[in-house]
Design a protein around this motif. Sequence first.
Motif, PDB file in Angstrom:
ATOM      1  N   VAL A1289       0.586  -1.255  -0.089  1.00 47.53           N
ATOM      2  CA  VAL A1289       0.163  -0.092  -0.043  1.00 47.53           C
ATOM      3  C   VAL A1289       0.693   1.298   0.150  1.00 47.53           C
ATOM      4  O   VAL A1289       0.623   2.162  -0.699  1.00 47.53           O
ATOM      5  N   PRO A1290       1.957   1.589   0.783  1.00 45.44           N
ATOM      6  CA  PRO A1290       2.607   2.694   0.891  1.00 45.44           C
ATOM      7  C   PRO A1290       3.698   2.744  -0.295  1.00 45.44           C
ATOM      8  O   PRO A1290       3.563   3.885  -0.997  1.00 45.44           O
ATOM      9  N   THR A1291       3.775   1.622  -1.122  1.00 42.23           N
ATOM     10  CA  THR A1291       4.637   1.587  -2.412  1.00 42.23           C
ATOM     11  C   THR A1291       3.735   2.280  -3.552  1.00 42.23           C
ATOM     12  O   THR A1291       4.100   2.800  -4.162  1.00 42.23           O
ATOM     13  N   VAL A1292       2.470   1.735  -3.403  1.00 42.31           N
ATOM     14  CA  VAL A1292       1.505   2.235  -4.765  1.00 42.31           C
ATOM     15  C   VAL A1292       1.273   3.540  -4.441  1.00 42.31           C
ATOM     16  O   VAL A1292       1.165   4.139  -5.201  1.00 42.31           O
ATOM     17  N   LEU A1293       0.940   4.108  -3.094  1.00 43.78           N
ATOM     18  CA  LEU A1293       0.517   5.525  -2.803  1.00 43.78           C
ATOM     19  C   LEU A1293       1.748   6.413  -3.174  1.00 43.78           C
ATOM     20  O   LEU A1293       1.695   7.300  -3.909  1.00 43.78           O
ATOM     21  N   ALA A1294       3.186   5.663  -2.984  1.00 40.62           N
ATOM     22  CA  ALA A1294       4.267   6.605  -3.142  1.00 40.62           C
ATOM     23  C   ALA A1294       4.372   6.723  -4.834  1.00 40.62           C
ATOM     24  O   ALA A1294       4.590   7.778  -5.258  1.00 40.62           O
ATOM     25  N   ALA A1295       4.304   5.544  -5.410  1.00 42.07           N
ATOM     26  CA  ALA A1295       4.176   5.487  -7.001  1.00 42.07           C
ATOM     27  C   ALA A1295       3.167   6.517  -7.534  1.00 42.07           C
ATOM     28  O   ALA A1295       3.458   7.322  -8.472  1.00 42.07           O
ATOM     29  N   ARG A1296       2.002   6.563  -7.008  1.00 39.45           N
ATOM     30  CA  ARG A1296       1.005   7.401  -7.460  1.00 39.45           C
ATOM     31  C   ARG A1296       1.344   8.801  -7.260  1.00 39.45           C
ATOM     32  O   ARG A1296       0.982   9.448  -8.115  1.00 39.45           O
ATOM     33  N   LEU A1297       1.905   9.274  -6.343  1.00 41.44           N
ATOM     34  CA  LEU A1297       2.357  10.557  -6.055  1.00 41.44           C
ATOM     35  C   LEU A1297       3.484  10.989  -6.635  1.00 41.44           C
ATOM     36  O   LEU A1297       3.932  12.059  -7.291  1.00 41.44           O
ATOM     37  N   LEU A1298       4.495   9.923  -6.866  1.00 47.53           N
ATOM     38  CA  LEU A1298       5.898  10.001  -7.652  1.00 47.53           C
ATOM     39  C   LEU A1298       5.295  10.464  -9.324  1.00 47.53           C
ATOM     40  O   LEU A1298       5.897  11.331  -9.759  1.00 47.53           O
ATOM     41  N   PHE A1299       4.563   9.649  -9.748  1.00 49.66           N
ATOM     42  CA  PHE A1299       4.294   9.907 -11.328  1.00 49.66           C
ATOM     43  C   PHE A1299       3.303  11.003 -11.445  1.00 49.66           C
ATOM     44  O   PHE A1299       2.584  10.999 -12.732  1.00 49.66           O
ATOM     45  N   MET A1300       2.697  11.632 -10.562  1.00 42.40           N
ATOM     46  CA  MET A1300       1.537  12.525 -10.631  1.00 42.40           C
ATOM     47  C   MET A1300       2.255  13.776 -11.289  1.00 42.40           C
ATOM     48  O   MET A1300       3.242  14.480 -11.022  1.00 42.40           O
ATOM     49  N   PRO A1301       1.654  14.327 -12.375  1.00 44.65           N
ATOM     50  CA  PRO A1301       2.513  15.440 -13.035  1.00 44.65           C
ATOM     51  C   PRO A1301       2.313  16.667 -12.107  1.00 44.65           C
ATOM     52  O   PRO A1301       3.344  17.474 -12.227  1.00 44.65           O
ATOM     53  N   ASP A1302       1.307  17.100 -11.558  1.00 45.81           N
ATOM     54  CA  ASP A1302       1.209  18.285 -10.830  1.00 45.81           C
ATOM     55  C   ASP A1302       0.567  18.070  -9.474  1.00 45.81           C
ATOM     56  O   ASP A1302      -0.864  17.794  -9.427  1.00 45.81           O
ATOM     57  N   ARG A1303       1.339  17.659  -8.313  1.00 37.68           N
ATOM     58  CA  ARG A1303       0.557  17.246  -7.314  1.00 37.68           C
ATOM     59  C   ARG A1303      -0.014  18.608  -6.555  1.00 37.68           C
ATOM     60  O   ARG A1303      -0.812  18.073  -5.633  1.00 37.68           O
TER      61      ARG A1303
END
Length: 1762
Positions: A1289-1303
């Motif tokens: 879960v933390p890994t998926v969330l971190a990946a989601r935030l990492l590859f987000m164009p404009d957080r």
Amino acid sequence: MAANGPGRRQDQAMIWDADTQSALMFGGQAANTFQYFNDLWQFHWRTRSWAELQPDFPGPSPRFGHSAVWDLVSRTMLILGGNSVSETYGEMWAYESARNRWTLWLSSDGPGPRVYHTAVWDPLRRAMLAFGGESGVDILAELRYFSFVSRAWWPLTTGSGPRSKHTAVWDAATRSMLVFGGWNGQSYLSNLQRYDANSDNWAEVPAAGAVPWPRGGHAAAWDPASSSFFVVGGVQNRSDTRSFSDDFFSFSILNGMWAELGPNAPGASAELPPGPSARTSLSVVFDAASPALLLFGGFNGSYLGETWRYVMTPTAPTPTLRCQLGQPCLPEGTDAGNLSMSNLRVKTSCQDGHGLPPLDGRRLFVEPDSHQLCACAGNDCSRAQDHTVPVGRFIAEGPYANQSALCYIGWKCTVPIWMGVGISTNDSLIARRDCHNMLTSTYSLAITINESANAFLLDVGMIDSAGTPAVVELCWCPFSHSCDSAEDFQATALRLHIQCPPGQYELENACNLCPADHYCPGGQQLRSCPLASTAPIGSSELSHCICLRGRYWDDGTCALCPYGSTTTQTGATSVTSCTCLPDFVNTNPETPWICDCGPGFGFDVERGVCEACPAGSFKSAAGNMLCSACPSDQSTLQTTTRSSAECLCRAGLMQDGEACVDCPQGFFCNGTGLAQQCLEGATSGTRSTSLEDCLCGPGLFKNEITCDPCPQGKYKQDSGNAAFCNGQCPSNSLSKEGSWGLADCSCTDGHYAEIDSEGRLSRCASCAGLPHFHCDGGFREENGTNVHVLPLARAGFYQTGILTAYKCSVVAEDGLSACLGGVTCSDTDKSDNLEHCRESAAGNLCASGSTGMLCGECPVGWGRHNIQQACMPCTGATLSMTSSILAEVSLKALINFIVASMAATAAIRGSGKLHTSMLRMANQWVAACSVLLVFDLDGVRSLLSASELNQALSPRLAWPQEVSLAMAGVFDILSFAQPLVSVNFGIQCRTQELFAEPTAPTTALGIYYLCLPVLLILGILVLSSAAVYLLVPIARRYGFHFNEVAKRREQRRAVLQRLKGALEELMELKGLKGISWHDVEQSGALDMATVAQLEASIAQPDSFLRDFAAGSRKRLFKSAATSRDDNSNDVDGCRSASSSCGQSGSFQELQQGGTPVHEIVAERAANLGGETRVAMRQTTSIAEEHQILEVDAAMDSLDFGLFGSKPGLLSLVQQSMPIIWIGLISLWPVLMAAFLRMLWCVPIPQEGDDGVGFTYRLLPSPDIVCWEAPHLPAAGVAIGGLLVWCVGVPTVLAARLLFMPDRHAPENYRRYGFFLQGYEQAYWWWDVIAKRVDVGLMMLIAYTSLVPTPEAKLLLYPIFSGIQLFLSAWIRPFTNQQAGLLDVLEMLLQMTRFLLFGAVAAMVILSPETTTAQLLAISLLIFVLAAVSYLLLQVVAQFLKDASEVSSAESRKNPIMKLFSGVQHLVLGYTLPIFRQHEDEHLQLCWRCDKDTITVLTASETAPDKRGSACLSSFWRFRAQLLRFSASHQRTTLAKLNEEFTTFWLVQLQQRELPCESAIILCRLAEANKYLARTTAKTRIAAVWMQQLQEGAYDSGPKTCTPEDVEAAVARLTQLAPEQAVKLVECAVAVSARHGKVTGKSPSQRVSHEIQEELRIGSRANRATGAACDDAERLHADSGTEADAVPLVNVMVEKDLAAAQRVRDVAQEYDKAEQLKQEVEKAKKDLKEAETKLKEAETKLEEAEQEIEKHKHTKDLVFVCM
């Protein structure tokens, strides 16, 4: 009268309020229709209308037959008693009209339940007198007095007889109550009774004339002007026939005559309209101002609801003359009217033959009372009997005669009752020997007059103890006289007898102390006590004389008790107190004082006395007889023998049947007749006579006269009378008393036995080397043989071998360890609670409900709520499991729903609050610190000691468990992710029901935690569905909304509706028919008004309407044309409206001045042009509520900041994702700990045949051996859960935030703001990655065997904590908002964590003493509490950052919401001043557009300190430092903001040129940001911001902003898109440059331009004024009057009068500009030289920029503006 009024009823109560000319009516009944009322109505005579009142608080219950009175001072109506169906009330209610509320007045001594009574009001004493009525059982005759001031009841003199349904009125002039008619339980009455309140007595009033028939249920009123008593209606008994009456009677107190009034009166005109119909149980009040009677309701077979008014001809007030006793009585200047006293006589009654002395100015000395002024009816008026016509009243005021009281010298004196007519507490009293003759007294008394019920209480004070007995008269003078002359005190108020006090007597005019054996009741009496009695000195009563002992009180004397009897003490009061002496017996219970000789005593006939029986004789019966002798071989042991059985064998003999024989061996006979055995272990020969003939046996030694056993540790093998025991046990062993040999010796406590090869005790070894064991020593019985006791484990430890044990971690139900310690195994000792027991070895005893290895397992049918907690019996396991799972999932879903809503709302609004980040920070800190509670710190060994000594001997850490419990409580408070309910118990119990395997509960629990995230997701979706599809629609129906758009619309709609009602009511009242609400709406006057301004308009609708009319020429003329009658007021209003806008001048100035009108108007128009731009910026700042259409509607209209309107199922799931993410992350520590505990294996030492070995067991379930077959299912579940939920879960969330164009895009920031808020954009990963790794490592160490021992784990924790502290201090991932508050809190928490673990590690290493360790633990707890308190303080401050107190006007009508609003208002009223920064605490950045400097002023420079004393000022300064908004913190904030702006500009925006005037740029941005609406859409922020920057350039005046404004501007700037941020900063720089160009323009050019512009605007204004004049002329032509048009033109012109001065000022500036023209030419030359130098500087600047690029850390750069 009054078509719309109260419902039909009877038995209601009504009062009249003379101030408001209105009546108040309450209650009543219509029982036949099952109606009982508790409504409150008000009848306004001026409007002839009824209105129902709605008090704020609940009032009395429905009732009838009650009474009501009115207190004019407090404007309060008092309601007493009443009935409702089957209950009679005795309570009193008060209706406060000023507050429009009911209040229940309770009194412990109230009058009790009553109905159909009467109550009158005494306005002088502010008291109510309640008389008669029915109690529900009897008809009452009591009169009760109630004081409004003291709220207390007193009983007064009972009336002449019981009655109910009567009437009573109050005559204030004489303070008397008149009672007429009523029902006495047998018949109706028609007599008239008078109660005199001054004298507290009743009397029947003689009456003549048309006396009404006996009646009840009628109504009455009192006319004070004519002194008349009116009676209306009722049920009458006319010749034994009962009927409803419509009669109307009046009784004149003056002449004592009854008269019938109204249309039914004899001789009444037939043209009179008919009056009210016959009725009973009606209500009547009297309006003295009219005068008139007001009548309502009643019953005549039907319930009536009409309102009638009977108007009477006004009459002159009854002439009344008042004189005071002892004062000159002069008729002149009195209120006796125009009557001449020379033709009047004063009589008690005008029918009397004699009268009072003439009133010729002499001092008055008569009995106080009400008398009559009598006129002469004939020609001969020389005698008193000739004056028989009553024309007025004469009231003699003063104290009643013959009043006396008794006081004692040296005592405090109080006269409880003092009465009179017209006396008051303000009167004066002095002490004299004779008042009339003015003889002085030796006593000087300070007398205070106080009210007491219906009388007065005189507080005379302390009577002088040095005084002498005397009679003192208290002399009276009324307060209406000056009382400064001795002659003013000739009226006797009371005779005061001052006597010697009780206990003293008077002798020769002096008081003497009463001597002993006397009593003195006071005064002159000295009396002797009776003979044989005594009394102490100072006795005051005969009862103080008491009889001496042996005597009793008998008819005033002290008589002797009969022979053989006496009294036990002095003070006997009768012969029954005499009881028999010892050795005397009473033979007749009826005469207990008569006594005979008792047993053992014979009677001497000659002397008549009783004597003791000598030795050898006895007497068994009571009575006056001789003693009997014993046989020859027998005797008695003493005299006074009472039985023949006491005749015993002589010494050396013993009784054997009837004969005496020799004493046998082993016994001795001492003359008692019995053979007494020798002491234990001793023997003797025959005929022994004493104890000395006995010898001590083995194990005993002679101790004087006894044989004592050998002491512990000693033994003796032979017999004899030796004085000691010669055997000695080995060291550290003892033997029991009386031991015979070494076999009786056993080891002492703290030692265990070592046996030699022959089985004998060789030595006792110490147990000091076994700290987990206790050595009790002694023996235990085994197969009938004593065996030495072996060491046993202590409570809290589990014994796995003879000398090995392991500390238990499970607790029992009582909170103590479930391991009760080791026990010895035997066939007879085994029980269900014995574990690990082998024959002839040590076992373990577990607490009830615990079993298995380490007592860590629950038996079948038991379960525990959490790890290491006590096991509880399983009851309703299925329901327990289901309900606990539902409860836990629901609570977690609800908490995460709230947190997600808070985070999303904060992201949408951009409020700047940091509470969400603080809560997240606290949760992470708790997850890391709570691992300390896993360890049993008091069982941890000291490493330093263990290295020097044997490990088993190393001491344990003296850590107090109370500190751990306190820390656990603190952590539970801070962790919203902690499980609020436990499902372990239900799962364990249910699993045991389904599966027999012992490992099934552990595996089932792991499966639950594996499924818990899925259950939480389902719970969140269900909760979201309920909120969206149920809660939101239902709440919207009742006016509640959960999104910003709907809230603002609803609030504005409600305020506009209230404003509409206020304006329509005002326009109707003023007659403004030409203006309507539609005109107001169409005019646009409401469009730019805020809610606060609309609320102010509701409070002052006149001002709003005037401003609205004056704002338009057409509306002004229209309103004036439709309201000609109020023309002057309207014009004045318009003038005030004009003056409020800053206008001056008058129409006369316009006519008389020399300036042309068009020039003045042109000048005014020019001024308006200059003011327009500033007004536009102010309008923007107040129009926040009207930008609902300009906000980001897609986000601001989201309910809870999450959900759209009625989303579909897939949309709902998508919109619930923020909650799901937060739920999964908040669940992460719980899952991490749960899964790791399933892998938590610890080595357990166990003794076997091969010695001591170690076995790894699962600590939560010690019966499971790790990594064997039973453990593998649970281990697989745990590993899978760790990989999926704790890592995935933390890994998926971190990946989601990492590859987000404009957080930080609005939508992304709303959805993931919980994880981003508070962090710098570059450190978004801090929470998702860094914190997870930190907490994960802490838990991995705690719950696994990677680090084997607790000591090693505790030593590793400071290292990890220090690393986290270093990373937090180095990276500083949080934003600089609020002076870097989040970084400060993070450092504080990490420092607290490091200190906590570091101190525990130091204690493990150094092993301090117990006291030192406890003090250190308490200090750590205090430090943790301080850090947590500071964190919570900051959280509260964040919650209250933008809070505002709730106005009472906004409270809802719902009582619950009103209560909630009140509580909220109270709490915020106390907390906001403490937690919020005050205006005078802000630093002020003062600057101007035409200057390049900024002045920073502290709070003391901008506003003086007004916070009170030095202590209070110190408190406020400490509070500012604590909450980080002191002056130093604000300066730090400014420095950080400047640094942050520089970093943002150069690093994030990657700009090459840094603006020189960055501080000015920040101030400009902050100033413009203040005018941006908080709800402005993020897509329009940059455009609106630049517009505000441009508008601000027109205002060259001084400006101020605070560091908070600059911080808000920088925060908003950094959230913009990079290209928008660059454009915005460039716009600010351009505005500064443009302002410099404008200010750099030559003065002549600028002034000329301004003059031309103002003249153009003035021309337009002149044309507008001409149009206004034309309109005025047309209106004048239509109306035909000049008065209507001229004032209106006056108003319009007055708006433009100030323009002329502006033109003159411009002209002066033009002249000055010409003078400055030459100086400007010179400045141009200097400018060219400066440009050359500037080019050189630019070249150097480019070189410097190249050097800047080489630097990596922009925070260290310093820029110098050339």
